[in-house]
Motif scaffolding. Structure first.
Motif, PDB file in Angstrom:
ATOM      1  N   MET A 285       0.832  -1.199   0.000  1.00 44.14           N
ATOM      2  CA  MET A 285       0.000   0.000   0.000  1.00 44.14           C
ATOM      3  C   MET A 285       0.871   1.255   0.000  1.00 44.14           C
ATOM      4  O   MET A 285       0.595   2.225  -0.732  1.00 44.14           O
ATOM      5  N   ALA A 286       1.913   1.266   0.817  1.00 50.98           N
ATOM      6  CA  ALA A 286       2.786   2.445   0.901  1.00 50.98           C
ATOM      7  C   ALA A 286       3.457   2.744  -0.441  1.00 50.98           C
ATOM      8  O   ALA A 286       3.563   3.913  -0.845  1.00 50.98           O
ATOM      9  N   ARG A 287       3.891   1.714  -1.138  1.00 46.03           N
ATOM     10  CA  ARG A 287       4.538   1.934  -2.437  1.00 46.03           C
ATOM     11  C   ARG A 287       3.566   2.507  -3.466  1.00 46.03           C
ATOM     12  O   ARG A 287       3.910   3.423  -4.223  1.00 46.03           O
ATOM     13  N   MET A 288       2.352   1.981  -3.504  1.00 48.28           N
ATOM     14  CA  MET A 288       1.367   2.470  -4.471  1.00 48.28           C
ATOM     15  C   MET A 288       0.950   3.906  -4.159  1.00 48.28           C
ATOM     16  O   MET A 288       0.835   4.744  -5.072  1.00 48.28           O
ATOM     17  N   ILE A 289       0.750   4.220  -2.887  1.00 47.54           N
ATOM     18  CA  ILE A 289       0.376   5.579  -2.497  1.00 47.54           C
ATOM     19  C   ILE A 289       1.517   6.548  -2.779  1.00 47.54           C
ATOM     20  O   ILE A 289       1.301   7.683  -3.238  1.00 47.54           O
ATOM     21  N   ARG A 290       2.731   6.129  -2.527  1.00 45.01           N
ATOM     22  CA  ARG A 290       3.890   6.993  -2.784  1.00 45.01           C
ATOM     23  C   ARG A 290       4.024   7.331  -4.259  1.00 45.01           C
ATOM     24  O   ARG A 290       4.258   8.488  -4.639  1.00 45.01           O
ATOM     25  N   ALA A 291       3.843   6.316  -5.141  1.00 44.10           N
ATOM     26  CA  ALA A 291       3.944   6.553  -6.585  1.00 44.10           C
ATOM     27  C   ALA A 291       2.866   7.523  -7.069  1.00 44.10           C
ATOM     28  O   ALA A 291       3.134   8.405  -7.895  1.00 44.10           O
ATOM     29  N   GLU A 292       1.644   7.383  -6.542  1.00 42.30           N
ATOM     30  CA  GLU A 292       0.557   8.272  -6.964  1.00 42.30           C
ATOM     31  C   GLU A 292       0.743   9.674  -6.382  1.00 42.30           C
ATOM     32  O   GLU A 292       0.413  10.665  -7.042  1.00 42.30           O
ATOM     33  N   THR A 293       1.293   9.772  -5.169  1.00 42.29           N
ATOM     34  CA  THR A 293       1.526  11.080  -4.561  1.00 42.29           C
ATOM     35  C   THR A 293       2.556  11.873  -5.340  1.00 42.29           C
ATOM     36  O   THR A 293       2.447  13.107  -5.462  1.00 42.29           O
ATOM     37  N   LEU A 294       3.560  11.201  -5.871  1.00 42.65           N
ATOM     38  CA  LEU A 294       4.572  11.884  -6.683  1.00 42.65           C
ATOM     39  C   LEU A 294       3.944  12.563  -7.893  1.00 42.65           C
ATOM     40  O   LEU A 294       4.397  13.638  -8.325  1.00 42.65           O
ATOM     41  N   GLN A 295       2.890  11.961  -8.459  1.00 43.64           N
ATOM     42  CA  GLN A 295       2.203  12.574  -9.589  1.00 43.64           C
ATOM     43  C   GLN A 295       1.255  13.683  -9.147  1.00 43.64           C
ATOM     44  O   GLN A 295       1.160  14.735  -9.780  1.00 43.64           O
ATOM     45  N   LEU A 296       0.545  13.454  -8.051  1.00 44.29           N
ATOM     46  CA  LEU A 296      -0.465  14.422  -7.616  1.00 44.29           C
ATOM     47  C   LEU A 296       0.146  15.714  -7.083  1.00 44.29           C
ATOM     48  O   LEU A 296      -0.458  16.782  -7.222  1.00 44.29           O
ATOM     49  N   LYS A 297       1.327  15.647  -6.471  1.00 43.77           N
ATOM     50  CA  LYS A 297       1.865  16.861  -5.842  1.00 43.77           C
ATOM     51  C   LYS A 297       2.303  17.910  -6.863  1.00 43.77           C
ATOM     52  O   LYS A 297       2.558  19.057  -6.480  1.00 43.77           O
ATOM     53  N   SER A 298       2.392  17.529  -8.143  1.00 41.65           N
ATOM     54  CA  SER A 298       2.736  18.507  -9.188  1.00 41.65           C
ATOM     55  C   SER A 298       1.496  19.037  -9.913  1.00 41.65           C
ATOM     56  O   SER A 298       1.639  19.814 -10.858  1.00 41.65           O
ATOM     57  N   GLN A 299       0.303  18.630  -9.477  1.00 48.91           N
ATOM     58  CA  GLN A 299      -0.919  19.124 -10.097  1.00 48.91           C
ATOM     59  C   GLN A 299      -1.177  20.579  -9.703  1.00 48.91           C
ATOM     60  O   GLN A 299      -0.726  21.050  -8.654  1.00 48.91           O
TER      61      GLN A 299
END
Length: 341
Positions: free
Chosen positions: A217-231
């Motif tokens: 779960m932590a790996r999947m959330i981390r990968a998606e957070t990397l994309q969302l924080k640049s929105q």
């Protein structure tokens, strides 16, 4: 010929064109993301049926607590040992108290001198304990383990993944190396290490899950957070001076909800199987306590002569895991925008 071809003014009639504003409106109602996901989920019959099966099992497992207690589960009644299933009003061999001995069906209840008003809908085990009650209680234990795994996924996994992806840089590298170290240790080894300190039981299984279950779960959330924080909306919130905690709760978590729900649905059957496997091989929950794994371990010993003692808990375990997996697939299709038609 020319006269016939001539068109007179009265040959033309003005057509009434009625322009309605309603024709320009959107026919479909406006739906939120959650409402649209639920609408799409309802179209998946397998997922909906699985959802009702899971809810039914949860209600039966936890609703039977006042009627199924530990004393009932561990108290042996040798006079009722190894009785087959008997369902009142059902006259089908195998479900009417009869068992096949050679080529003849024998009424085991009459043979054991059991009163006519006494019956067991799933039969009894080798100590005369009700198999139905033990399966219900074992299902409850499996669901508790699944809920614990879900709790650690939602608390540790989601929080760890958001912090790792949001911070980035050296902090992200250090946190990801920690996850790699934890993931490199098999869960079975962690359980064995827990047994050195604690007694075999649900406590050791919960600790093993607490240590290792949240990494995916932590790996999947981390990968998606990397994309969302640049929105843009996240950058705008940072520009306005909102705190990282508020941004995570208000902007990141809602956009990560689909991943969280889907991954949770896959974590639950994994935890259920993990508990059943450990109990089956004898390093999880042990007798006289019960779980689906314990029942499978006890049933396989008499499988050749009394197969129902293993079939019933195996069917419940399979139905439970298949239902969660089908529901997870349905939620993935409902929340994934790429599957929209």
């Amino acid at each position: 010929m020319e006269e016939k071809m001539k068109l007179r003014p009265e040959d033309f009639q003005a057509l009434e064109v009625k322009e309605e504003l309603d024709a320009e409106k959107i026919a479909a109602p406006s739906l939120t993301f959650t409402q649209d996901a639920w609408r799409r989920l309802k179209k998946n019959k397998g997922a909906v049926i699985s959802l009702f099966i899971i809810l039914f099992m949860i209600v039966v497992a936890f609703g039977s607590t006042p009627f199924v207690n530990r004393d009932t589960l561990v108290k042996s009644q040798p006079q009722y040992a190894n009785l087959p299933a008997k369902i009142p009003g059902v006259n089908i061999n195998g479900f009417n108290g009869k068992a096949k001995v050679g080529d003849v069906w024998v009424d085991k209840y009459a043979q054991a001198g059991v009163s006519k008003d006494k019956y067991f809908v799933m039969g009894t085990d080798y100590l005369g304990r009700s198999l139905a009650q033990r399966i219900v209680y074992g299902t409850k234990i499996s669901l508790i383990v699944a809920l614990v795994a879900t709790f650690f996924d939602l608390t540790i996994g989601v929080t760890y993944g958001i912090v790792s992806g949001w911070k980035g840089g050296r902090t992200d590298n250090v946190m990801q190396r920690i996850i790699e170290v934890i993931s490199s240790i098999p869960s079975l080894v962690i359980v064995v290490l827990m047994l050195v300190v604690f007694k075999p039981g649900i406590g050791s299984i919960i600790l093993a899950i607490a240590i290792s279950s949240w990494t995916t779960m932590a790996r999947m959330i981390r990968a998606e957070t990397l994309q969302l924080k640049s929105q843009e909306y996240v950058l705008a919130a940072r520009t306005l001076g909102q705190s990282p905690t508020k941004i995570a709760w208000k902007h990141l978590v809602p956009n990560l909800s689909s991943i969280i729900i889907i991954q949770t649905m896959y974590t639950i059957p994994t935890a259920i199987f993990f508990e059943a496997f450990l109990s089956f091989i004898g390093i999880g929950i042990s007798a006289p306590e019960t779980s689906l794994g314990v029942l499978l371990n006890e049933g396989q010993k008499n499988f050749q002569f009394l197969p129902y003692q293993m079939w019933y808990p195996a069917i419940v375990l399979c139905v439970l895991m298949i239902s969660f997996n089908l529901l997870g697939d349905g939620l993935r299709d409902a929340f994934d925008p790429k599957t929209r038609r």
